[in-house]
Design an enzyme around this catalytic site. Sequence first.
Site, PDB file in Angstrom:
ATOM      1  CE  LYS A  33      -3.074   2.715   2.990  1.00 14.39           C
ATOM      2  NZ  LYS A  33      -3.702   2.827   4.330  1.00 14.39           N
ATOM      3  CG  ASP A  59      -5.512   8.619   4.128  1.00 20.00           C
ATOM      4  OD1 ASP A  59      -6.387   9.129   3.394  1.00 20.00           O
ATOM      5  OD2 ASP A  59      -5.769   7.748   4.987  1.00 20.00           O
ATOM      6  CE  LYS A  83      -6.321   9.737   7.474  1.00 24.45           C
ATOM      7  NZ  LYS A  83      -6.843   8.653   8.322  1.00 24.45           N
ATOM      8  CG  ASP A 142      -1.856   5.596   4.759  1.00 25.59           C
ATOM      9  OD1 ASP A 142      -1.682   4.568   5.449  1.00 25.59           O
ATOM     10  OD2 ASP A 142      -2.976   5.942   4.341  1.00 25.59           O
ATOM     11  CG  ASP A 151      -9.761   8.063   6.481  1.00 29.02           C
ATOM     12  OD1 ASP A 151      -8.719   8.056   5.799  1.00 29.02           O
ATOM     13  OD2 ASP A 151      -9.767   8.246   7.708  1.00 29.02           O
ATOM     14  CD  GLU A 179      -6.731   5.472   2.290  1.00 28.20           C
ATOM     15  OE1 GLU A 179      -5.596   5.207   2.693  1.00 28.20           O
ATOM     16  OE2 GLU A 179      -7.667   5.770   3.065  1.00 28.20           O
ATOM     17  NE  ARG A 217     -10.586  -0.882   4.253  1.00 27.84           N
ATOM     18  CZ  ARG A 217     -11.154  -0.897   5.457  1.00 27.84           C
ATOM     19  NH1 ARG A 217     -12.391  -1.342   5.602  1.00 27.84           N
ATOM     20  NH2 ARG A 217     -10.513  -0.456   6.509  1.00 27.84           N
TER      21      ARG A 217
END
Length: 410
Positions: free
Chosen positions: A145, A150, A157, A168, A227, A229, A231
């Site tokens: 990933k 993010d 957020k 991230d 949020d 995202e 996956r």
Amino acid sequence: MLASACAVARAFPLYSRKTSKGANVEPPPTVHIEFVLVGGDNPTDTEITEEDVLVLANVTVGIRLTARIVDAPCNEMNVSGFLSEVEAIALELGLKSKIIRGEELQEKGFGGIYGVGKAALDPPALAVLSYEPKGATETVAWVGKGIVFDTGGLSIKGKTAMPGMKRDCGGAAAILGGFYAAVKSGFKQNLHAVFCLAENSVGPLATRPDDIHRLYSGCTVEINNTDAEGRLVLADGVVYADRDLKANIILDMATLTGAQGIATGKYHGAILTNSDDWEDKALEIGRRTGDMLSPVPYCPELHFNEFNSAVADMKNSVMDRGNAQVSCAGLFIGAHLGFEYGGSWMHIDMAAPVHNGERATGYGVALLAGLFGEHSKAAILRDIANQPMVLRNKATGNGTEPPLKKACLD
């Protein structure tokens, strides 16, 4: 010895933008590390070869590379910046990279990566490095990933939750560092590194809650949380690893959930897998390398209904955030690979151990090197991977472990 070398490497991060105007900054020192090994009944038990030193160097270079990428902010380490790092490693290893980027992602059906990254000025990408030596009989794929920043997207957020989201991309960075270390140390099987890269940004093109995307698997996903995202991009990556790369062993690594730190703590990543054998092995290799893991339940029949949707194949975020959230997030990825997938699949959530305070740790590189050490030409990695499992008293945590060929580690 390997775990100790990795610990030292983590203590000397590379990334800094400090200037002499802001502080008294001295040139970074060169630190020389000497290992003195004692014990064993014969001299070969404590003999360090030149090959061992090279392997230690390869792994520690991978760790520091990973930490440098994770420490770098998105105005430097955006998708283009990450792709430059991939290209640099490809050049050093004599390999060619494959990159699918921007509108081509949508054209080829990568709705997860494209949907997450399409609002950013710097387009999203799927990048692949492949090492295919002669005589290989297995195909291993590592999928990372790589969310370079993010914001949470339109499910944005808060002001205290957003700082630090440069990290991230920690899973993809670890895959890159691990791939470097594995290939430099002589990997004997086909090895593919798949990087799912995007900036989860806001703007006129941002994915909205209620939007429905078709992912590379062909499954449709109703977005109920922008949020969630990571996956989505990983689902595209693991399906590519199966369908296009024909991998029979797939491992994905991600800073996937804040719940991971609650479930398994600051220092242990979480592992979710369809294989009891790989779970046992990963837990033991984690202890030997210092990149520790703890298992979470793999139970699709009880947990996957958290993603039920009335209008699509699934939603992307759970209904009940109190029901095995770490497992559920991983199961979303596994669902696109298919719960009937005949190979071995491992999902590692390392959102908490990716950093210690304000610094990245390079978590994951040593774990990958040891976990797949049986496929290495390097004796030290084979020893770590192949020595008998520790017999542990779960009540006390104590165990008896056979000595390493090269070193005894307490």
